[in-house]
Design an enzyme around this catalytic site. Structure first.
Site, short mmCIF file in Angstrom:
data_model
loop_
_atom_site.label_atom_id
_atom_site.label_comp_id
_atom_site.label_asym_id
_atom_site.label_seq_id
_atom_site.Cartn_x
_atom_site.Cartn_y
_atom_site.Cartn_z
N LYS A 14 0.83 -1.21 0.00
CA LYS A 14 0.00 0.00 0.00
C LYS A 14 0.86 1.26 0.00
O LYS A 14 0.58 2.20 -0.74
CB LYS A 14 -0.92 0.02 1.23
CG LYS A 14 -1.85 -1.18 1.33
CD LYS A 14 -2.81 -1.06 2.51
CE LYS A 14 -2.14 -1.07 3.87
NZ LYS A 14 -1.65 -2.38 4.30
N ARG A 89 -9.50 0.47 9.16
CA ARG A 89 -9.11 -0.90 9.50
C ARG A 89 -10.21 -1.62 10.28
O ARG A 89 -10.04 -2.79 10.62
CB ARG A 89 -7.85 -0.86 10.37
CG ARG A 89 -6.56 -1.10 9.61
CD ARG A 89 -5.42 -0.99 10.61
NE ARG A 89 -4.22 -1.67 10.23
CZ ARG A 89 -3.20 -1.09 9.60
NH1 ARG A 89 -3.26 0.15 9.21
NH2 ARG A 89 -2.11 -1.79 9.35
N ARG A 145 -0.39 -8.88 13.81
CA ARG A 145 -0.95 -7.92 12.85
C ARG A 145 -1.76 -8.63 11.77
O ARG A 145 -2.81 -8.14 11.36
CB ARG A 145 0.17 -7.09 12.21
CG ARG A 145 0.61 -5.95 13.11
CD ARG A 145 2.00 -5.47 12.80
NE ARG A 145 2.14 -5.00 11.45
CZ ARG A 145 3.26 -5.06 10.74
NH1 ARG A 145 4.34 -5.58 11.26
NH2 ARG A 145 3.31 -4.59 9.53
N1 LIG Z 1 -6.53 2.60 11.04
C1 LIG Z 1 -5.87 2.09 12.08
N2 LIG Z 1 -6.54 1.62 13.17
C2 LIG Z 1 -5.89 1.11 14.22
N3 LIG Z 1 -4.56 0.99 14.29
C3 LIG Z 1 -3.84 1.43 13.24
C4 LIG Z 1 -4.45 2.01 12.09
N4 LIG Z 1 -3.47 2.38 11.21
C5 LIG Z 1 -2.31 2.01 11.77
N5 LIG Z 1 -2.51 1.46 13.00
C6 LIG Z 1 -1.46 0.94 13.90
O1 LIG Z 1 -0.18 1.15 13.30
C7 LIG Z 1 0.44 -0.11 12.97
C8 LIG Z 1 1.22 0.01 11.67
O2 LIG Z 1 0.36 0.35 10.62
P1 LIG Z 1 0.86 0.37 9.09
O3 LIG Z 1 2.06 1.20 8.95
O4 LIG Z 1 -0.32 0.68 8.25
O5 LIG Z 1 1.37 -1.09 8.90
P2 LIG Z 1 1.22 -2.27 7.90
O6 LIG Z 1 0.37 -1.89 6.75
O7 LIG Z 1 2.62 -2.59 7.52
O8 LIG Z 1 0.61 -3.28 8.81
C9 LIG Z 1 -0.71 -1.12 12.97
O9 LIG Z 1 -0.29 -2.44 13.22
C10 LIG Z 1 -1.59 -0.55 14.10
O10 LIG Z 1 -1.04 -0.86 15.36
#
Ligand SMILES: Nc1ncnc2c1ncn2[C@@H]1O[C@H](COP(=O)(O)OP(=O)(O)O)[C@@H](O)[C@H]1O
Length: 191
Positions: A14, A89, A145
Site C-alpha cells: 500500500k 481498519r 498484525r
Molecule cells: N486505522 C488504524 N486503526 C488502528 N490501528 C492502526 C491504524 N493504522 C495504523 N494502525 C497501527 O499502526 C500499525 C502500523 O500500521 P501500518 O504502517 O499501516 O502497517 P502495515 O500496513 O505494515 O501493517 C498497525 O499495526 C496498528 O497498530
C-alpha cells in the site's frame, strides 16, 4: 474530489503504490501507520499513548485513530483528494470516515484491495524488517498484525462491496504492473 482507499494486509504494498499514485493523481497521502510512527518518534502525548499498542501489533482504539485521521484531513483544505492507506481498519472506522466526508460534502470514490497471499506477506515483511527495523515487523508481532487483519480489518471489504465501491487488484508481480492496474481502475471512475 478523488478519495481513494487503498486496502490490503500488512506488506501488501500500500505504501509503495500510494507514493506513486499521489504524484500521478495529485492527491494527499494519509497513512495512519506513518502518522502514528511520526508521533512516536516525536514523543508526543499521542505517541506515548500508542507506542506499546503498535509495537505489540495490536490495533490502536478507534476513537484515537478516527480523531487523528479527521485532524489530518482538516490540515489539507486545498487537497484535490486523498489516498487513505491503512485506514479504515475496522467497520467503525469506515462508518466514521463516510460520515465525516459526507459532513464535508464529499465521499469515498472507490476502494481498491491489493490481493496478496499470506505466505508472500510473511516473506516480504521478513525482508523489510532487516531495513526498517520496525519492532512490529518481528515475527511474533507480525503474526498478531496478520491476525488483526483477518479478524477485524477484512470486514471492511463487504462494507464497501455493499456500496458498489470495491475493486480488487493482484498485488503480486512487478511494482510497475500493479501500478498500471491500479491506474486503470482509478481512470475507470471518471470514464
Ligand atoms: N486505522 C488504524 N486503526 C488502528 N490501528 C492502526 C491504524 N493504522 C495504523 N494502525 C497501527 O499502526 C500499525 C502500523 O500500521 P501500518 O504502517 O499501516 O502497517 P502495515 O500496513 O505494515 O501493517 C498497525 O499495526 C496498528 O497498530
Amino acid at each position: 474530489m478523488l478519495n481513494l482507499v487503498l486496502f490490503g494486509p500488512p506488506g501488501a504494498g500500500k505504501g509503495t503504490q500510494s507514493e506513486k499514485l499521489i504524484s500521478k493523481y495529485n492527491l494527499v497521502h494519509i497513512s495512519t501507520g506513518d502518522i502514528f510512527r511520526a508521533h512516536i518518534k516525536g514523543q508526543t502525548d499521542l505517541g506515548k499513548q500508542v507506542s506499546q499498542i503498535i509495537a505489540d501489533g495490536n490495533l490502536v482504539p478507534d476513537s484515537i485513530t478516527i480523531a487523528m485521521l479527521e485532524e489530518e484531513i482538516n490540515k489539507n483544505p486545498q487537497a484535490k483528494g486523498f489516498i487513505f492507506d491503512g485506514f479504515p481498519r475496522t467497520v467503525a472506522q469506515a462508518e466514521a470516515l463516510d460520515k465525516f466526508l459526507k459532513d464535508n460534502n464529499s465521499s469515498i470514490t472507490g476502494v481498491i484491495a491489493l490481493d496478496v497471499n499470506e505466505q508472500e506477506l510473511t516473506q516480504r515483511i521478513a525482508k523489510r524488517q532487516e531495513i526498517s527495523g520496525r519492532a512490529d515487523d518481528a515475527a511474533d508481532k507480525l503474526k498478531k498484525r496478520i491476525e488483526e487483519y483477518f479478524g477485524k480489518t477484512i470486514h471492511v471489504l463487504p462494507y464497501y462491496e455493499a456500496q458498489g465501491k470495491l475493486s480488487k487488484v493482484n498485488g503480486i508481480g512487478e511494482i510497475e504492473t500493479i501500478f498500471t492496474e491500479l491506474s486503470q481502475v482509478i481512470d475507470s471512475y471518471s470514464a
